[in-house]
Design a protein around this motif. Structure first.
Motif, mmCIF file in Angstrom:
data_model
loop_
_atom_site.group_PDB
_atom_site.id
_atom_site.type_symbol
_atom_site.label_atom_id
_atom_site.label_comp_id
_atom_site.label_asym_id
_atom_site.label_seq_id
_atom_site.Cartn_x
_atom_site.Cartn_y
_atom_site.Cartn_z
ATOM 1 N N ASP A 1 -8.389 -4.016 8.465
ATOM 2 C CA ASP A 1 -9.030 -5.240 7.975
ATOM 3 C C ASP A 1 -8.021 -6.164 7.304
ATOM 4 O O ASP A 1 -8.029 -7.385 7.528
ATOM 5 N N LEU A 2 -7.155 -5.603 6.468
ATOM 6 C CA LEU A 2 -6.154 -6.431 5.798
ATOM 7 C C LEU A 2 -5.199 -7.074 6.801
ATOM 8 O O LEU A 2 -4.885 -8.269 6.707
ATOM 9 N N LEU A 3 -4.741 -6.292 7.763
ATOM 10 C CA LEU A 3 -3.797 -6.822 8.746
ATOM 11 C C LEU A 3 -4.457 -7.858 9.647
ATOM 12 O O LEU A 3 -3.846 -8.882 9.991
ATOM 13 N N THR A 4 -5.711 -7.627 10.033
ATOM 14 C CA THR A 4 -6.419 -8.589 10.885
ATOM 15 C C THR A 4 -6.621 -9.912 10.171
ATOM 16 O O THR A 4 -6.420 -10.996 10.746
ATOM 17 N N PRO B 1 -3.420 -0.660 13.427
ATOM 18 C CA PRO B 1 -2.303 0.277 13.631
ATOM 19 C C PRO B 1 -2.790 1.547 14.311
ATOM 20 O O PRO B 1 -3.743 2.181 13.858
ATOM 21 N N THR B 2 -2.177 1.894 15.414
ATOM 22 C CA THR B 2 -2.555 3.097 16.151
ATOM 23 C C THR B 2 -1.710 4.312 15.795
ATOM 24 O O THR B 2 -2.118 5.437 16.051
ATOM 25 N N ARG B 3 -0.548 4.079 15.202
ATOM 26 C CA ARG B 3 0.313 5.201 14.821
ATOM 27 C C ARG B 3 1.209 4.776 13.667
ATOM 28 O O ARG B 3 1.854 3.739 13.727
ATOM 29 N N ILE B 4 1.182 5.579 12.612
ATOM 30 C CA ILE B 4 2.042 5.358 11.448
ATOM 31 C C ILE B 4 2.751 6.671 11.152
ATOM 32 O O ILE B 4 2.094 7.690 10.914
ATOM 33 N N GLU B 5 4.047 6.649 11.193
ATOM 34 C CA GLU B 5 4.818 7.859 10.936
ATOM 35 C C GLU B 5 6.090 7.492 10.185
ATOM 36 O O GLU B 5 6.536 6.345 10.197
ATOM 37 N N TYR B 6 6.643 8.496 9.516
ATOM 38 C CA TYR B 6 7.877 8.290 8.774
ATOM 39 C C TYR B 6 9.064 8.236 9.729
ATOM 40 O O TYR B 6 9.006 8.755 10.855
ATOM 41 N N GLU B 7 10.104 7.604 9.268
ATOM 42 C CA GLU B 7 11.351 7.627 10.013
ATOM 43 C C GLU B 7 11.888 9.061 10.063
ATOM 44 O O GLU B 7 11.578 9.879 9.195
ATOM 45 N N PRO B 8 12.664 9.419 11.111
ATOM 46 C CA PRO B 8 13.122 10.810 11.237
ATOM 47 C C PRO B 8 13.858 11.326 10.015
ATOM 48 O O PRO B 8 13.709 12.497 9.644
ATOM 49 N N GLU B 9 14.639 10.465 9.365
ATOM 50 C CA GLU B 9 15.394 10.955 8.210
ATOM 51 C C GLU B 9 14.509 11.168 6.991
ATOM 52 O O GLU B 9 14.913 11.833 6.040
ATOM 53 N N ASN C 1 -5.973 5.152 5.330
ATOM 54 C CA ASN C 1 -7.273 4.539 5.536
ATOM 55 C C ASN C 1 -7.127 3.485 6.626
ATOM 56 O O ASN C 1 -6.793 2.329 6.368
ATOM 57 N N ALA C 2 -7.367 3.885 7.865
ATOM 58 C CA ALA C 2 -7.114 2.996 8.998
ATOM 59 C C ALA C 2 -8.032 1.781 8.978
ATOM 60 O O ALA C 2 -7.621 0.679 9.361
ATOM 61 N N GLU C 3 -9.266 1.949 8.527
ATOM 62 C CA GLU C 3 -10.207 0.826 8.531
ATOM 63 C C GLU C 3 -9.783 -0.250 7.531
ATOM 64 O O GLU C 3 -9.746 -1.445 7.867
ATOM 65 N N LEU D 1 0.837 -1.191 0.000
ATOM 66 C CA LEU D 1 0.000 0.000 0.000
ATOM 67 C C LEU D 1 0.875 1.244 0.000
ATOM 68 O O LEU D 1 1.936 1.267 0.641
ATOM 69 N N PRO D 2 0.431 2.303 -0.679
ATOM 70 C CA PRO D 2 1.199 3.559 -0.641
ATOM 71 C C PRO D 2 0.850 4.361 0.600
ATOM 72 O O PRO D 2 -0.237 4.228 1.175
ATOM 73 N N ALA D 3 1.785 5.217 1.005
ATOM 74 C CA ALA D 3 1.542 6.061 2.170
ATOM 75 C C ALA D 3 0.730 7.301 1.826
ATOM 76 O O ALA D 3 0.121 7.906 2.709
ATOM 77 N N VAL D 4 0.715 7.700 0.564
ATOM 78 C CA VAL D 4 -0.036 8.875 0.126
ATOM 79 C C VAL D 4 -1.120 8.425 -0.824
ATOM 80 O O VAL D 4 -1.127 7.308 -1.338
ATOM 81 N N VAL D 5 -2.066 9.317 -1.078
ATOM 82 C CA VAL D 5 -3.212 8.992 -1.899
ATOM 83 C C VAL D 5 -2.779 8.868 -3.352
ATOM 84 O O VAL D 5 -2.166 9.771 -3.906
ATOM 85 N N GLY D 6 -3.067 7.714 -3.965
ATOM 86 C CA GLY D 6 -2.815 7.505 -5.384
ATOM 87 C C GLY D 6 -4.124 7.326 -6.107
ATOM 88 O O GLY D 6 -4.832 8.274 -6.415
ATOM 89 N N ASP D 7 -4.494 6.084 -6.358
ATOM 90 C CA ASP D 7 -5.782 5.787 -6.947
ATOM 91 C C ASP D 7 -6.854 5.922 -5.874
ATOM 92 O O ASP D 7 -6.714 5.413 -4.762
#
Length: 368
Positions: free
Chosen positions: A272-275, A294-302, A266-268, A252-258
């Motif tokens: 569902d996929l991960l569950t 997932p409760t938190r998704i963030e980029y690495e500091p760099e 899209n947390a829901e 899955l991409p991190a930003v909106v594509g299609d």
């Protein structure tokens, strides 16, 4: 062909502004029949056929091999173990203790005060003979067997019983129980549990480095497979979460594509996929997974600083495009009204100048 016919045909062609395709064979209808050129059959060698077949095989990839499904011994299934009410164990222990005391008193090994309390004044005892030793051993064994088998069953817990490494059943009853003391017991928690992971590394489909925290709701469904099918079911669950997270996030991409495709925002859909993926991996070992969110998704500091600049640039470009669209609509409406009401009479050059001046004026005002 006469000149009149040629002039009429030319005039009709210019007037209609169209042409007609001429078949190729009509161009050579006045020529004699062409001489047939003999064609030699192409000679294809066996090596050329093998090379072509190998090339087609390389260009057409075969189906991906199926991912092996985790499995355990099919005969390892939870079944009820034998357990008796704890009252029987207490009674057996009491009877054994009383028998041991009586055997000691019979042999005369109890202190004087004990014989006095038992009403055996002046009794010296018969000594430790075969009968006394047998009575003492039987009573002591009964006491140890009765007391050693006592166990307390808890609501939301179970005992897994094994003997010499062989599974002998599971006890899910609550209260005071008596279990065979020759069996090895292992307590298992059956309550619904939540596990929050530490920030785990992952990548999205574009290769951007991420850190993800997952909250998993799970419980043990099959005590035999959870305790005996894996070395440590909690460690197995954590490893499954990390592996499933890597597989799901990499697709899955991190930003909106299609717009129709799910993204990491899209947390829901992501949950569902991960569950579903985690439930498939944990089910064979007796673990039931209810949700993995997932409760938190963030980029690495760099990566976070570069992605923040990219997001700001995208927002600025979107705002500029919106402002420019509004300005163009305003200029078009203004010029149309001025022309429709007859306030100005402009030629093409003057219209272009007016549109240019209005665009600059409106865009500057919108920007400020």
């Amino acid at each position: 062909m006469t000149e009149t016919d040629g002039g009429a045909r030319a005039a009709r062609l210019i007037r209609n502004e169209s042409t007609t395709e001429i078949p190729v064979h009509l161009l050579f209808r006045d020529d004699p029949d062409p001489v047939a050129v003999p064609l030699r059959p192409a000679v294809v060698t066996k090596a050329q056929v093998e090379r072509a077949t190998a090339a087609n095989t390389r260009r057409t990839p075969g189906p991906a091999p199926a991912r092996p499904v985790p499995s355990v011994d099919p005969g390892l299934v939870e079944r009820p173990g034998r357990a008796l009410p704890g009252v029987l164990g207490v009674a057996g222990g009491a009877v054994g203790a009383a028998g041991s005391a009586a055997a000691l008193g019979w042999a005369g090994a109890l202190p004087r005060i004990m014989t006095d309390l038992a009403g055996l004044d002046g009794y010296a005892g018969a000594g430790f003979g075969p009968a006394q030793w047998a009575a003492l051993a039987g009573s002591g064994a009964l006491a140890l067997f009765g007391v050693g088998g006592l166990a307390r069953g808890r609501t939301g817990g179970a005992w897994v019983l094994t003997r010499f490494g062989r599974y002998r059943g599971s006890v899910r009853r609550a209260g005071l129980l008596w279990l065979n003391p020759l069996l090895v017991r292992r307590r298992v928690d059956l309550r619904l549990r939540h596990w929050r992971s530490e920030p785990m590394p992952a990548v999205d489909t574009n290769g951007e480095a991420l850190r993800v925290v997952v909250l998993v709701a799970w419980r043990i469904k099959d005590t035999a497979r959870a305790t005996l099918g894996t070395e440590d079911h909690e460690t197995y669950l954590r490893e499954c979460v990390e592996a499933g997270l890597a597989r799901v996030l990499s697709r899955l991409p991190a930003v909106v594509g299609d717009r129709d495709a799910p993204v990491l925002r899209n947390a829901e859909a992501l949950g569902d996929l991960l569950t579903r993926r985690l439930a498939e991996d944990a089910a064979p070992v007796g673990i039931e997974v209810f949700s993995a969110q997932p409760t938190r998704i963030e980029y690495e500091p760099e990566v976070a600083a570069a992605m923040r600049r990219r997001r700001i640039a995208a927002l600025d470009a979107r705002r500029r495009d919106s402002v420019l669209t509004t300005v163009v609509d305003s200029v078009e409406d203004t010029v149309t009204r001025l022309t429709a009401r007859g306030l100005v009479d402009l030629d093409d050059y003057e219209r272009k100048l007016l549109v240019k001046d209005l665009t600059v004026a409106f865009y500057t005002g919108r920007g400020e």
